[in-house]
Motif scaffolding. Structure first.
Motif, PDB file in Angstrom:
ATOM      1  N   PHE A  45      35.342  47.779  35.557  1.00 33.23           N
ATOM      2  CA  PHE A  45      36.633  47.776  36.252  1.00 33.23           C
ATOM      3  C   PHE A  45      37.410  46.487  36.027  1.00 33.23           C
ATOM      4  N   ALA A  46      38.715  46.606  36.227  1.00 29.56           N
ATOM      5  CA  ALA A  46      39.603  45.454  36.391  1.00 29.56           C
ATOM      6  C   ALA A  46      39.960  45.374  37.862  1.00 29.56           C
ATOM      7  N   TYR A  47      39.889  44.174  38.448  1.00 30.26           N
ATOM      8  CA  TYR A  47      40.138  43.978  39.877  1.00 30.26           C
ATOM      9  C   TYR A  47      41.342  43.063  40.084  1.00 30.26           C
ATOM     10  N   ALA A  48      42.099  43.337  41.129  1.00 25.56           N
ATOM     11  CA  ALA A  48      43.213  42.472  41.514  1.00 25.56           C
ATOM     12  C   ALA A  48      43.153  42.238  43.026  1.00 25.56           C
ATOM     13  N   HIS A  49      43.435  40.996  43.431  1.00 28.57           N
ATOM     14  CA  HIS A  49      43.455  40.612  44.847  1.00 28.57           C
ATOM     15  C   HIS A  49      44.785  39.908  45.107  1.00 28.57           C
ATOM     16  N   VAL A  50      45.563  40.439  46.023  1.00 30.68           N
ATOM     17  CA  VAL A  50      46.884  39.885  46.327  1.00 30.68           C
ATOM     18  C   VAL A  50      46.934  39.526  47.808  1.00 30.68           C
ATOM     19  N   ARG A  51      47.277  38.277  48.113  1.00 28.69           N
ATOM     20  CA  ARG A  51      47.365  37.854  49.517  1.00 28.69           C
ATOM     21  C   ARG A  51      48.451  36.801  49.678  1.00 28.69           C
ATOM     22  N   THR A  52      49.011  36.739  50.860  1.00 26.23           N
ATOM     23  CA  THR A  52      49.956  35.670  51.175  1.00 26.23           C
ATOM     24  C   THR A  52      49.183  34.361  51.337  1.00 26.23           C
ATOM     25  N   ASN A  53      49.864  33.240  51.087  1.00 25.48           N
ATOM     26  CA  ASN A  53      49.221  31.941  51.280  1.00 25.48           C
ATOM     27  C   ASN A  53      50.123  31.036  52.114  1.00 25.48           C
ATOM     28  N   ARG A  54      49.550  29.943  52.562  1.00 25.86           N
ATOM     29  CA  ARG A  54      50.274  29.019  53.440  1.00 25.86           C
ATOM     30  C   ARG A  54      50.774  27.777  52.723  1.00 25.86           C
ATOM     31  N   ILE A  55      50.589  27.723  51.417  1.00 25.93           N
ATOM     32  CA  ILE A  55      50.994  26.510  50.704  1.00 25.93           C
ATOM     33  C   ILE A  55      52.381  26.669  50.077  1.00 25.93           C
ATOM     34  N   THR A 106      49.083  34.522  46.481  1.00 26.02           N
ATOM     35  CA  THR A 106      47.964  34.190  45.609  1.00 26.02           C
ATOM     36  C   THR A 106      47.492  35.494  44.977  1.00 26.02           C
ATOM     37  N   ILE A 107      47.522  35.546  43.657  1.00 25.42           N
ATOM     38  CA  ILE A 107      47.147  36.762  42.924  1.00 25.42           C
ATOM     39  C   ILE A 107      45.966  36.414  42.029  1.00 25.42           C
ATOM     40  N   SER A 108      44.818  36.992  42.343  1.00 28.09           N
ATOM     41  CA  SER A 108      43.587  36.706  41.600  1.00 28.09           C
ATOM     42  C   SER A 108      43.088  37.976  40.933  1.00 28.09           C
ATOM     43  N   THR A 109      42.567  37.836  39.729  1.00 26.94           N
ATOM     44  CA  THR A 109      42.047  38.997  39.015  1.00 26.94           C
ATOM     45  C   THR A 109      40.727  38.663  38.338  1.00 26.94           C
ATOM     46  N   THR A 110      39.989  39.701  38.019  1.00 31.77           N
ATOM     47  CA  THR A 110      38.787  39.575  37.200  1.00 31.77           C
ATOM     48  C   THR A 110      38.545  40.915  36.520  1.00 31.77           C
ATOM     49  N   ILE A 111      37.847  40.874  35.401  1.00 34.58           N
ATOM     50  CA  ILE A 111      37.528  42.080  34.633  1.00 34.58           C
ATOM     51  C   ILE A 111      36.044  42.053  34.317  1.00 34.58           C
ATOM     52  N   ASP A 112      35.412  43.215  34.328  1.00 35.70           N
ATOM     53  CA  ASP A 112      33.964  43.311  34.149  1.00 35.70           C
ATOM     54  C   ASP A 112      33.493  43.084  32.716  1.00 35.70           C
TER      55      ASP A 112
END
Length: 349
Positions: A45-55, A106-112
């Protein structure tokens, strides 16, 4: 549509094996003749994580390649440098669905799998990123819309060379016969294969990373150039690849795994004739080792030039085949098919 203060979503999209017809989803071939592709998504899989940040920044991370960018939240960052896929999806989503307001995220991704795998990883990553935003913003986008948007961002906005199958396989998931028709139309046909046939197909399959990441762009550009010039050899081999997709579909529906292997081998021969560099020394070495170890047939997944190979063999020979390929410098494993497409979900913690 506004993004809430506590956005925290994750998404994933499956990678795929290109079984037959790959290349016929390229323009101008599919625009003139129509393309047929048979592919299957797998448990990578390809994964994506999207969240608001405080910086108050736009933070982009590709963890699998250890790359991070910290940028000012803007919609006009260049999409031709840095983490171009992350930048392009963020820019499109902010412009189109957030009234042009650049939200600190903050947008983080990873691929297997490694980059240049030939498993459609970059397109699956774009689909996962879109799916994360679709989930976060509750956008009324179905798999056709997600796939089409991923294609536009990757191929049109950024200008990366490639076809259309990867976006549709990642968005829909499953074992699909996909038709690419003139006018940028696509029809995804899920195959209804009897469970025992599917089990036997999966049990016969070995995938192997060649240890060589590939850059598909030059190969694809050669194929496209041959098609634009109506090079007779390139067009003829594309016709063969298209017919192979139809015949492999029929073989799988009948549970004819040996027939499927025959078509796989034939398709590899036609694929190598579409452009120089499809087969490399490393690919040929692993292919020859596999055939000497009683593989029925094999081919590369994707455009070629390295990445992953796939082989079909008697299920009782799978363990030995993996040992031989690993001893020859490959990274071989069994694989499972998956049947869910891209999906996103909120993180409660």
């Amino acid at each position: 549509m506004a993004i809430g203060d506590a956005l925290n979503v994750r998404a994933r999209a499956p990678l795929r094996l290109g079984l037959a017809g790959g290349g016929t989803d390229l323009s101008p071939y599919c625009d003139e003749f129509g393309g047929n592709v048979l592919n299957a998504t797998i448990d990578r899989f390809a994964y994506a994580h999207v969240r608001t940040n405080r910086i108050g920044a736009l933070v982009l991370r590709a963890r699998d390649v250890d790359t991070e960018e910290v940028l000012e939240p803007r919609v006009d960052h260049s999409i031709h440098e840095g983490l171009v896929l992350h930048r392009a999806v963020y820019s499109h989503m902010m412009r189109t669905y957030c009234d042009g307001v650049a939200v600190p995220l903050t947008i983080s991704t990873t691929i297997d799998v490694p980059a240049g795998s030939g498993l459609g990883a970059s397109s699956a990553l774009v689909v996962a990123l879109i799916e994360a935003f679709r989930s976060a913003l509750q956008l009324p986008l179905g798999p056709y819309e997600v796939a089409r948007l991923a294609f536009e961002i990757e191929r049109v906005h950024i200008g990366l060379a490639g076809g259309r199958q990867d976006q549709y396989s990642a968005a829909f998931g499953g074992l699909n016969f996909i038709e690419f028709l003139p006018g940028d139309r696509a029809i995804v046909n899920p195959l209804r294969i009897r469970r025992e046939y599917l089990n036997e197909f999966e049990a016969s399959l070995v995938i192997c990373f060649s240890g060589q990441s590939r850059q598909s762009e030059n190969i694809i550009k050669q194929q496209v150039a041959g098609l634009k010039q109506l090079d007779a050899k390139t067009v003829e081999n594309m016709h063969k690849l298209k017919q192979d997709a139809i015949e492999m579909k029929l073989a799988l529906l009948k549970g004819d795994i040996r027939g499927t292997a025959e078509i796989l081998g034939r398709s590899w021969t036609a694929k190598k004739a579409t452009a120089a560099g499809v087969a490399t020394e490393a690919v040929d070495r692993l292919y020859n080792e596999a055939m000497a170890a009683d593989a029925w047939a094999g081919k590369v997944s994707g455009a070629g030039g390295g990445g992953f190979l796939m082989f079909l063999t008697d299920p009782e020979n799978v363990y030995r085949l993996k040992q031989v390929l690993n001893a020859a410098g490959g990274q071989a494993s069994s694989v499972k098919f998956t049947f869910d497409g891209a999906e996103g979900w909120p993180i409660c913690a």
